[in-house]
Design an enzyme around this catalytic site. Structure first.
Site, mmCIF file in Angstrom:
data_model
loop_
_atom_site.group_PDB
_atom_site.id
_atom_site.type_symbol
_atom_site.label_atom_id
_atom_site.label_comp_id
_atom_site.label_asym_id
_atom_site.label_seq_id
_atom_site.Cartn_x
_atom_site.Cartn_y
_atom_site.Cartn_z
ATOM 1 N N GLU A 247 13.186 20.979 33.834
ATOM 2 C CA GLU A 247 14.607 21.315 33.744
ATOM 3 C C GLU A 247 15.019 22.505 34.593
ATOM 4 O O GLU A 247 16.118 22.523 35.140
ATOM 5 C CB GLU A 247 15.002 21.623 32.286
ATOM 6 N N HIS B 145 5.352 20.254 17.980
ATOM 7 C CA HIS B 145 4.236 20.373 17.051
ATOM 8 C C HIS B 145 3.953 21.780 16.552
ATOM 9 O O HIS B 145 3.198 21.943 15.619
ATOM 10 C CB HIS B 145 2.973 19.816 17.699
ATOM 11 N N ASP C 223 11.453 17.265 23.295
ATOM 12 C CA ASP C 223 12.411 16.959 22.231
ATOM 13 C C ASP C 223 13.315 15.824 22.711
ATOM 14 O O ASP C 223 13.110 15.262 23.793
ATOM 15 C CB ASP C 223 13.220 18.198 21.829
ATOM 16 N N ASP D 299 11.417 18.957 28.560
ATOM 17 C CA ASP D 299 11.098 19.538 27.252
ATOM 18 C C ASP D 299 10.700 18.488 26.226
ATOM 19 O O ASP D 299 11.103 17.316 26.290
ATOM 20 C CB ASP D 299 12.285 20.342 26.731
ATOM 21 N N TYR E 47 7.280 26.587 22.784
ATOM 22 C CA TYR E 47 8.617 25.999 22.886
ATOM 23 C C TYR E 47 9.499 26.471 21.744
ATOM 24 O O TYR E 47 9.098 26.460 20.584
ATOM 25 C CB TYR E 47 8.513 24.480 22.879
ATOM 26 N N GLU F 62 16.431 15.825 23.727
ATOM 27 C CA GLU F 62 17.164 16.134 24.952
ATOM 28 C C GLU F 62 16.252 16.007 26.173
ATOM 29 O O GLU F 62 16.648 15.482 27.215
ATOM 30 C CB GLU F 62 17.744 17.554 24.880
ATOM 31 N N ARG G 81 12.483 25.390 20.613
ATOM 32 C CA ARG G 81 13.311 24.476 19.821
ATOM 33 C C ARG G 81 12.379 23.639 18.969
ATOM 34 O O ARG G 81 11.829 22.639 19.428
ATOM 35 C CB ARG G 81 14.184 23.599 20.724
#
Length: 842
Positions: free
Chosen positions: A9, A356, A84, A82, A309, A86, A311
């Protein structure tokens, strides 16, 4: 031989990953989402199973071109966005735009940007998870349907520029309902009685509270079960008897209480704790965490991701990290603070498998002290918070000795019961390193010492202290408690909390006052209208249910199209009904307009209306009658023309009253938006940086700061107010008053409020840090200037759209459709911290 193209990203993340992958890979950034729904129309075909029309936004066109050029010379593609929903959506869209089959493209995921994690992820690629992509697309479609179909009604019937959102409207409702609870709250008086007592020899005073009267047991407050001393007279009668009474101990209870550390951070708890302890809003927390995750340049190591991470709903810590933390605790704090085996926390969120691990340092060996010279102030403070919380989870419990003493008071045959409690910390355990912040609850770790007492021991009364109390209304939401409430209710996702909180403030629905949310008039009106016409959209339970449905899609247990049909049917029927019944906001008053008769008109009944600056009282005969007054009954002053011309258009300036009070602006408004700024307040302190200017108070949309009057020639700036006197005792430099301490601008030494040194200064390190901050500000200013220059040049280069005006004009009569609101401009993130978090429709 070509290289493998890796897409992430952000450029910061790209830089860090490329260092680990080596020469066979080239890493490029998408700068967040590169495909989205069009802004000019709905972009969702509900009649054909909610087919979505995607476009490449203008801001992403250049980034897509770079990726396509890189793909032409590449041997393969790896999508490393990422971990997730998104990130899964971005990976899917990148594959489509680069001509790859999304189901065949290689996808890698990781929760920390370290060499081992990256190499392991690339050794085990997988396919794009279609379920996660569908869950993200379903959320996007839901938000678009609600935002683009309800907002036009608000524009027409309430106020232009308003918006509705599937989650933001529920957040506003929570704040509105809490404010109404506060407003409607009626305080209830009650009294308590404390008695100061002491054993005879030696004298050791302590305080006991009255818990029982001859009539029965007392309640701690009117909300609890038991008797209440509701008036001063009730308390006075008992106080008088207690002054005559004799006292003895009837029982002593001793026990040990253990307290365990809080779990490691999730996204939500990180935002809450950063708000409590650091004063960060949710957006600031996430932006800072993103920079720590994507990589910081460390001397001798290059760019390194410092945290996992950010989020995540998980509170799990990897086994390798647990071993490293245990060794750190053993070496730094000793065996007494080390656990016999790792403490593991259970994750409550059902979708925590999407990320995780908890938010933790990638290596606890990188202590905050080691990172202090590398990180900026925000980064260091947040990293310290994450580091301390993580290490504390693997430290021994704190142990408290608690004592409860029951006391009998006798006044003749009249018996009273009292109780005294004490608590002392016997072993600090994890509290040596970290203590969790609190919102509105009392501190359960507060210490109170009692003397050694035994049953049947006589006590002497020193004083009787009756005290008046009143019940308190529920506290207004702070950023921390609002995030906590949203998470408890299952509303939204942790990645969306920052954008939700920003949006409801930017749209003027709520304001933050003394760090607590208060609704604006428009927030009340919009909430009431949405409850009336779209009860499901702003219903907490329904919103929670929709989040569960999205989770079911992510897990492959529910089809996206099925869920959208189930939502859209009732929603379309409510929308059709609202088109006819949604009335403009007004409240009729039983008072006639006083201005109409003086101007020869039949007076109308005054009405409460909603304007740009909130509610006001006006005449229904507007625009023929311009009578207007404030809600408090004061008349609104007419603009006062001044003998001064506008420097931008030449018209007269006038003094007006706006939302934030009186100001001077151009009489040509709205054609000219000039507003005269008051000169900044001088502190009459010479600037310590240039020794030429003075320190002045400056105000921006981000708050107040103090800078040099010679800006931009001198970029001196501090967030807290400088002190004229005294000067730093270590180097004679300027002192700055911070909330809990005093800091030297010159050497960085810190003092408490009594000017006792709490941290020694280091003039060289402080000068180096100032130079780094100055260089960073200069770089940001240069980038901003370059961006403006580029923006000015772009329209001149694109002249083709102007040629289409004739065609558009001819089609105009046939194209009368309800106006579709444009998406609000989302504040742009810095290029190096591009976020993939989902943002709600207006």
């Amino acid at each position: 031989m070509g290289k493998t193209l890796v897409v992430v990203e952000s450029p910061a993340k790209a830089k860090t990953i490329e260092k680990y992958l080596g020469a066979d890979y080239v890493v490029r950034a998408s700068y967040g989402h590169i495909r989205d729904l069009p802004k000019s129309k709905l972009g969702v075909d509900a009649e054909h199973d909610f087919t979505v029309e995607y476009v490449v936004p203008d801001k992403s066109a250049d980034h897509v071109a770079v990726l396509k050029r890189a793909m032409k010379s590449a041997d393969g593609l790896v999508l490393a966005t990422d971990f997730d929903r998104e990130g899964e959506a971005i990976a899917h869209h990148v594959a489509v735009l680069l001509g790859e089959d999304p189901q065949q493209a290689r996808r890698v995921t990781f929760t920390e940007i370290t060499r081992d994690a990256i190499l392991d992820a690339f050794a085990h690629p997988r396919q794009i998870d279609r379920n996660l992509f569908d869950a993200q697309e379903a959320r996007r479609v839901l938000d678009r349907l609600v935002g683009y179909k309800i907002s036009p009604l608000l524009w027409k019937r309430v106020q232009p520029g308003l918006s509705a959102g599937r989650v933001q409207s529920v957040a506003v409702r929570l704040i509105v309902e809490r404010e109404r609870e506060v407003t409607a709250f009626v305080p209830v008086e009650y009294w308590s009685i404390d008695v100061r007592l002491t054993p005879e020899d030696p004298e050791q005073p302590f305080t006991a509270r009255l818990t029982e009267t001859p009539e029965g047991k007392l309640a701690a407050n009117p909300d609890k079960k038991g008797l209440v001393l509701g008036a001063e007279g009730d308390a006075a009668t008992h106080a008088e008897r207690l002054r005559r009474a004799t006292y003895r101990v009837t029982g002593v209870e001793k026990k040990q209480r253990k307290r365990s550390p809080a779990p490691p951070f999730t996204t939500s708890t990180l935002q809450q704790e950063a708000a409590r302890k650091l004063g960060f809003n949710a957006r600031r927390t996430m932006q800072t965490a993103q920079r720590l995750y994507e990589g910081i340049d460390l001397p001798g190591e290059g760019s390194v991701g410092l945290i996992t991470y950010m989020r995540t709903d998980s509170v799990t810590i990897a086994d390798s990290a647990l071993r490293e933390i245990a060794e750190m605790v053993r070496s730094e704090y000793g065996e007494a603070y080390t656990l016999p085996e790792a403490r593991r926390y259970k994750t409550r969120s059902r979708n925590a498998q999407e990320a995780h691990e908890a938010v933790r340092p990638t290596s606890v060996l990188r202590t905050p002290q080691r990172m202090a010279s590398t990180l900026d102030r925000d980064q260091l403070r947040l990293y310290t918070l994450i580091w301390q919380r993580t290490v504390a989870t693997q430290m021994a419990e704190a142990r408290f000795d608690q004592v409860g003493v029951d006391i009998e008071a006798l006044d003749g045959d009249v018996r009273y019961g009292l109780r005294a409690t004490g608590q002392t910390l016997q072993f600090d355990g994890f509290l040596r390193l970290y203590r969790e912040g609190r919102d509105d609850e009392p501190d359960e770790d507060a210490e109170a010492t009692l003397p050694e007492l035994t049953a049947e021991q006589a006590l002497r009364q020193l004083d009787v202290l009756p005290e008046q109390h009143f019940t308190q209304p529920p506290p207004r939401y702070s950023e921390a408690t609002l995030v906590k409430k949203l998470e408890e209710e299952g509303i939204g996702r942790p990645s969306t909390y920052a954008s939700i909180i920003s949006t409801i403030q930017d749209r003027g629905y709520v304001r933050l006052e003394e760090k607590r949310f208060r609704p604006e008039d428009v927030g009340y009106v919009v909430t009431d209208k949405l409850i009336e016409h779209f009860p499901d959209v702003v219903d907490v339970s329904f919103t929670r249910y929709m989040e569960k449905e999205l989770d079911d899609i992510a897990e492959g247990q529910l089809g996206k199209v099925q869920m959208l049909h189930e939502f859209n049917g009732p929603f379309e029927r409510a929308l059709e009904k609202a088109e006819d019944s949604f009335e403009r906001y007004q409240e009729d008053l039983d008072e006639s307009c006083p201005l109409c008769p003086t101007e020869g008109r039949e007076p109308g009944k005054l009405q409460v209306k909603l304007g740009r600056y909130g509610k006001f009282i006006g005449c229904p005969n507007y625009p023929d009658c311009r009578y207007i007054r404030n809600m408090d009954g004061t008349e609104r002053a007419e603009p006062e023309m001044l003998d001064e011309l506008c420097p931008e258009c030449g018209k007269q300036l006038q003094r007006r009253v706006g939302r934030f009070g009186p100001f001077v602006g151009c009489s040509g408004y709205p054609d000219c938006t000039y507003i005269k700024k008051d000169p900044p307040r001088s502190l009459e302190i010479p600037c310590p940086q240039c020794n030429e200017g003075e320190i002045v108070e400056k105000r921006t949309r981000f708050g107040v700061f103090f800078g040099c009057s010679r800006y931009p020639d001198c970029d001196f700036a501090v967030n807290n107010e400088p002190l004229k006197e005294p000067r730093c005792p270590q180097d004679g430099s300027l002192l700055v008053q911070r909330p809990k301490s005093i800091r030297c601008w010159g050497c960085g030494a810190e003092f408490d409020q009594d000017m006792v040194v709490t941290k020694e200064g280091d003039p060289a390190a402080e000068a180096e840090a100032r130079a780094a901050r100055s260089a960073a500000r200069a770089a940001r200013a240069a980038a901003k200037a370059a961006k403006k220059t580029g923006a000015k040049k772009k329209p001149a280069a694109k002249k083709k759209p102007a040629a289409k005006k004739k065609t558009t004009a001819k089609k105009k009569p046939a194209a009368k459709k309800p106006a579709v609101p444009k998406e609000p401009a989302v504040p742009k993130e810095p290029a190096a911290t591009t976020q993939a978090a989902s943002t709600e429709e207006p």
